[in-house]
Design an enzyme around this catalytic site. Structure first.
Site, PDB file in Angstrom:
ATOM      1  CD  GLU A 107      -2.960  -1.143   2.238  1.00  0.00           C
ATOM      2  OE1 GLU A 107      -4.171  -0.918   2.049  1.00  0.00           O
ATOM      3  OE2 GLU A 107      -2.484  -1.405   3.371  1.00  0.00           O
ATOM      4  CD  GLU A 127      -3.322  -6.240   3.643  1.00  0.00           C
ATOM      5  OE1 GLU A 127      -2.600  -5.227   3.592  1.00  0.00           O
ATOM      6  OE2 GLU A 127      -3.520  -6.983   2.657  1.00  0.00           O
TER       7      GLU A 127
END
Length: 247
Positions: A107, A127
Site C-alpha cells: 500500500e 490481509e
C-alpha cells in the site's frame, strides 16, 4: 530517524526504509518518521525516492502492533492517513521496489506516483488471511492502478503480483537488475527535475483531482501561462528549433 535513512539533496530526497531484520515492516516508529519526511517535503517541495534496505521494500506492517489495535485505533486511520499524505505530496514520488512489498508495504508503494521493480519484486495484499482488510488504500488505489479485475484477484483471491505480472498490468514502469535499481530511479528523477517544478506540481495536482476537469486543467494552465519559467523554456525551444532548421 529511528527507522529510515534520509538523504536530503537540493533537488530530491531519498528515503530508505531501514528495519532489515524485520524486512522493513512498517511499525509505529516508521510511521512517525515518514510523517516527519512529509513535513519536510511539504515545507520544501522536492521529488521523493523511496526504497528499502536489505533486499526488501516492506514486508507488511508490524503484526504485533496490528493485533493490539482496536476499533478506535482503526478509526484513526493510522496507516491510511500517512499513505494518503504521501500520495498528496506536491512533487512526484518514485518507489524503487526490490523484493517483497506486501500488505502495508504494498500500500505504501501504491501511494507513490511511479514504481520501479527488480526481478525479485513481489506485490501482495494477504490481509483477509489475518482477519482484516487492506484498509490503507489498496481497496481503491490498487483498482485505479491496475483495474478492478486484477485488484479483486489480489485482494479477494490472494494473488501475488511478481515483477513481470506487475509490469504487464502497469503497476510498475520497468524491471531492472537489483544493482541498477537506484540508478534507474535517479535517472527517472533527473528527467523530472529537468522540467519546470511549477508545471510538475500542478500537473500532479490536476491529474489526482477527482471530478473537477476541465476546470482544474484550465485554472492550472492559466497559472503556468503567466510564469517566467514557461516563457523562458518555450523561448529556448523555439530558438533551438530555429537553429536546427537553419543548419
Amino acid at each position: 530517524m529511528r527507522t529510515l535513512i534520509l538523504d536530503e539533496r537540493d533537488d530530491r530526497v531519498i528515503v530508505t526504509l531501514n528495519r532489515p531484520a524485520a524486512r522493513n515492516a512498517i511499525n509505529a516508529a516508521m510511521i512517525d518518521d515518514l510523517h516527519a519526511v512529509c513535513d519536510l517535503l511539504e515545507r520544501v517541495p522536492r521529488p521523493l525516492l523511496l526504497t528499502g534496505a536489505g533486499g526488501a521494500f516492506a514486508a507488511g506492517a508490524d503484526i504485533a502492533e496490528l493485533r493490539a489495535r482496536d476499533r478506535d485505533k482503526a478509526l484513526q486511520g493510522i496507516n491510511s492517513r500517512l499513505f494518503d499524505r504521501i500520495a498528496r505530496l506536491p512533487m512526484p514520488t518514485v518507489a524503487a521496489v526490490d523484493g517483497y512489498a506486501i500488505g502495508g508495504g504494498a500500500e505504501l508503494a501504491y501511494a507513490c506516483d511511479v514504481r520501479l521493480a527488480t526481478p525479485a519484486t513481489v506485490f501482495g495484499n494477504p490481509e483477509p488471511g489475518l482477519g482484516i482488510l487492506a484498509a490503507a488504500g489498496a481497496c481503491w488505489r490498487l483498482a485505479e492502478l491496475v483495474g478492478r479485475s486484477v485488484a479483486k484477484q489480489v485482494l479477494l483471491a490472494g494473488r501475488q503480483l511478481p515483477a513481470e505480472a506487475a509490469l504487464a498490468c502497469g503497476l510498475v514502469a520497468d524491471i531492472v537488475a537489483p544493482e541498477e535499481l537506484l540508478g534507474a530511479a535517479h535517472r527517472l528523477l533527473d528527467r523530472m527535475t529537468a522540467w519546470s517544478p511549477a508545471a510538475l506540481r500542478l500537473t500532479k495536482l490536476v491529474l489526482d483531482a477527482p471530478g473537477v476537469h476541465p476546470l482544474a486543467d484550465d485554472l492550472a494552465q492559466a497559472v503556468l501561462f503567466e510564469t517566467e519559467d514557461k516563457h523562458d523554456r518555450m523561448t529556448k525551444f523555439l530558438e533551438r528549433r530555429r537553429r536546427d532548421s537553419d543548419a
